[in-house]
Design an enzyme around this catalytic site. Sequence first.
Site, PDB file in Angstrom:
ATOM      1  N   LYS A   1      41.012 139.632  20.448  1.00 34.05           N
ATOM      2  CA  LYS A   1      41.311 139.030  19.333  1.00 34.05           C
ATOM      3  C   LYS A   1      42.605 139.357  18.562  1.00 34.05           C
ATOM      4  CE  LYS A   1      37.153 136.739  19.079  1.00 34.05           C
ATOM      5  NZ  LYS A   1      37.043 135.246  19.041  1.00 34.05           N
TER       6      LYS A   1
ATOM      7  N   LYS B   1      31.131 125.104  23.601  1.00 22.67           N
ATOM      8  CA  LYS B   1      30.177 126.026  23.204  1.00 22.67           C
ATOM      9  C   LYS B   1      28.963 125.491  22.812  1.00 22.67           C
ATOM     10  CE  LYS B   1      33.117 129.623  21.229  1.00 22.67           C
ATOM     11  NZ  LYS B   1      33.791 130.163  20.226  1.00 22.67           N
TER      12      LYS B   1
END
Length: 326
Positions: free
Chosen positions: A149, A245
Amino acid sequence: MAALAARVERWPLAQPFVISRGAKTQAEVVVAEIAEGPHRGRGEAVPYPRYGETVEDVLAQIEGARARIEAGCGRAELQGLLPAGAARNALDCALWDLEAKRAGVRAWTLAGRARLDPVKTCFTISLGPVEAMAEAARANARRPMLKLKIGARDDLDAVAAVREAAPRARLIVDANEALTFDDLRRLAPELVRLGVMLVEQPLPAGEDDALEGYDSPVPLCADESLHTRAELAACVGRYGLVNIKLDKAGGLTEALALAADARAAGLGLMVGCMVATSLAMAPAMILAQGAEVVDLDGPLLLTRDREPGLTIEGSMIAPPSSDLWG
């Protein structure tokens, strides 16, 4: 007559999970269960504040669908009953599980697959101080793929430190909408130099029209910009891959249709997850078959998983047992 129940569960994380928008120390999930005679179907979903979801709202949506679900509502009817999101995901996956158990077959058979193969998942390195990210990468350097990230234009040092700590791992960078287009153009050649194979959602959703006609030296993947088939056309010409997702799509039913349309549009597939237990990952295993990138590491980020859970050896995830799901 079916009976519907829903509950909230909280699962502690092994380490704080930090992205550009904030941090959390536990996975807060909603589990829906649909019982019919001796059979029980379960689905797990994660309410996500980025999309305006709260646990209370998701439970209220499930409760609002109770009468239709208990009267025998199926997956096709559910698509019009609730919007895409966590509530529909929990119910859709529970219906898949219930249907498989009633039929005495595995859920992947219902999805048209003869078998389910193991998949290799990414492992996520949370946003943090450079040395902390490097240490996390060092501890997981044997994994085949790491996703780190980033949260700002000056995170190149973190990418370089992770690359040095895990020289053999394939690297994905996930900006979670934190960059500007100028940031991306400046960083992209450096990311290529560091061996980054993919950048996920560099720009804020709604601002990625700047990517039209941009020939990025590193492939780009849409995440927050893509939920269902409704957003797919806008991703073509801006991204090379899309991250599907179940919580965004509102369940496996829409996710499978979205994956087929994305393939037809020439886009590669990444299958991702929210931080959750094996019950949330199990349906996504069907979606992950043949995907270029699989990111189903949610259970690896918890202090403990539900039992039975998925069998994960290193980064290899085996198909779920019927006791878990499907």
